[in-house]
Design an enzyme around this catalytic site. Sequence first.
Site, mmCIF file in Angstrom:
data_model
loop_
_atom_site.group_PDB
_atom_site.id
_atom_site.type_symbol
_atom_site.label_atom_id
_atom_site.label_comp_id
_atom_site.label_asym_id
_atom_site.label_seq_id
_atom_site.Cartn_x
_atom_site.Cartn_y
_atom_site.Cartn_z
ATOM 1 N N GLU A 144 -10.927 3.965 6.672
ATOM 2 C CA GLU A 144 -9.775 4.861 7.122
ATOM 3 C C GLU A 144 -10.775 6.302 7.914
ATOM 4 O OE1 GLU A 144 -8.172 6.962 3.812
ATOM 5 O OE2 GLU A 144 -6.632 6.816 4.923
ATOM 6 N N ASP B 132 2.077 4.261 2.789
ATOM 7 C CA ASP B 132 0.594 5.075 2.338
ATOM 8 C C ASP B 132 1.531 5.606 1.603
ATOM 9 O OD1 ASP B 132 -1.881 5.400 2.053
ATOM 10 O OD2 ASP B 132 -1.993 6.173 3.496
ATOM 11 N N ASP B 133 1.299 6.886 2.121
ATOM 12 C CA ASP B 133 2.155 8.266 1.628
ATOM 13 C C ASP B 133 3.392 8.628 1.966
ATOM 14 O OD1 ASP B 133 -0.128 9.477 -0.665
ATOM 15 O OD2 ASP B 133 -0.970 8.667 1.530
ATOM 16 N N HIS C 261 1.096 4.968 -2.516
ATOM 17 C CA HIS C 261 0.393 5.900 -3.171
ATOM 18 C C HIS C 261 1.937 6.552 -4.464
ATOM 19 C CE1 HIS C 261 -3.498 5.631 -2.164
ATOM 20 N NE2 HIS C 261 -2.634 5.381 -1.137
ATOM 21 N N HIS D 273 1.182 -0.976 0.388
ATOM 22 C CA HIS D 273 0.282 -0.299 0.339
ATOM 23 C C HIS D 273 0.928 1.178 0.378
ATOM 24 C CE1 HIS D 273 -3.541 1.962 1.885
ATOM 25 N NE2 HIS D 273 -2.898 3.296 1.143
ATOM 26 N N HIS E 155 -9.409 1.037 -0.713
ATOM 27 C CA HIS E 155 -9.874 1.800 0.901
ATOM 28 C C HIS E 155 -10.973 1.716 0.989
ATOM 29 C CE1 HIS E 155 -5.801 3.833 -0.346
ATOM 30 N NE2 HIS E 155 -5.305 4.227 0.452
HETATM 31 N N1 HPA Z 1 -6.718 7.348 1.895
HETATM 32 C C1 HPA Z 1 -7.400 7.579 0.751
HETATM 33 N N2 HPA Z 1 -7.276 8.428 -0.269
HETATM 34 C C2 HPA Z 1 -5.806 8.802 -0.335
HETATM 35 C C3 HPA Z 1 -4.833 7.983 0.751
HETATM 36 C C4 HPA Z 1 -5.037 7.800 1.547
HETATM 37 O O1 HPA Z 1 -4.600 7.411 2.812
HETATM 38 N N3 HPA Z 1 -3.230 8.679 0.390
HETATM 39 C C5 HPA Z 1 -3.338 8.588 -0.934
HETATM 40 N N4 HPA Z 1 -4.951 9.226 -1.564
HETATM 41 ZN ZN ZN Z 2 -3.955 5.034 1.236
#
Ligand code: HPA
Ligand code: ZN
Length: 337
Positions: free
Chosen positions: A197, A275-276, A16, A14, A194
């Site tokens: 969250e 994630d990012d 991006h 996971h 996703h």
């Molecule tokens: N959640 C939803 N969209 C996203 C995320 C995330 O953590 N990171 C990049 N796009």
């Molecule tokens: Zn994500």
Amino acid sequence: MDTFINNLPKAELHVHIEGTLEPELLLKLATRNNIKLPYKTINEIKNAYDFNCLQDFLDIYYQGAKVLITENDFFDLTYSYFEKSALQNVKHLEIMFDPQTHTNRGVTFETVISGISRACDMAEEKLGVTSILIMSYLRHLSENEAFKTLQSSLPFKELITSVGLDSSEKDNPPSKFQNVFKASVKEGYIPVAHAGEEGNSDYIWEALNLLEIKRIDHGNNCLQDINLVNEIIKRDIALTICPLSNISLKVVENLEDHPLKEMLQLGLNITINSDDPAYFGGHINKNYQKIQQALNLSKLDIYGMAQNSFKYSFLNDDKKEQYLNDLEVYYNKNIDL
Ligand code: HPA
Ligand code: ZN
């Protein structure tokens, strides 16, 4: 323990690619492409990365992505993430990309996928890191827009393994994308999304039952419903948990309160991911280290999650077995360190 984590062979499921855009590269690409940014220095950028929720982050993340224009930009972005990953003993990456973030600015689907996939090929050849691509639909846009993206992807179908769903979760339930996910599966893409969250457990049920996802991105809120937890276990589906993302976006107040240990105890299949990473203050090993320290996880817990990272990847069985064997050798050698 940190050394054990650093050298541990692992996969990341996971991440991006747009979220790997480090401030240094952001400034470099802005200059290269003559794009105006609201910041001039690395410090100004870092100060702007202070979020109260998912939407705060997304606003900055989409703004950052505007510096990506040419095939070379997508190559540079992706290859630099492979280089960082290789140094962290990541053996396999499953990379999400958001075509609509770029096509809506006039950058073609072909430009995006060509740059990313060229980096994937070079990384396998030069760094020995394998990868697959997950094309993600932006859920704040319409299903019709997602259908257009699906259509644009078809000439490049061989380069894409999976289809995902990201962006603003609240008020954009999985049910909105039921038809486009059905069509995507027909084209051979493996569905993930996703869910849970910021959305509640109903969204995870929808993702399972309407989108028939094979992995849940985040999924934290499954803990609201024990029947859902049991269903996820029964279906043998993994959650891609992102500890530092959860802190940055205030999904969890602090790491000591993170439900990951409870998830393990319930028997959920957990993986650790970044994630990012350029926005959330740490790459994959830092995610492992911080959550290990906060929850006092054992080497066996860490080993189990690294096993899951290969087991629940979308690699073929032979490749999975090869990676799992290497990981087992590593664990047996380092168990008493
Ligand atoms: N959640 C939803 N969209 C996203 C995320 C995330 O953590 N990171 C990049 N796009
Ligand atoms: Zn994500």
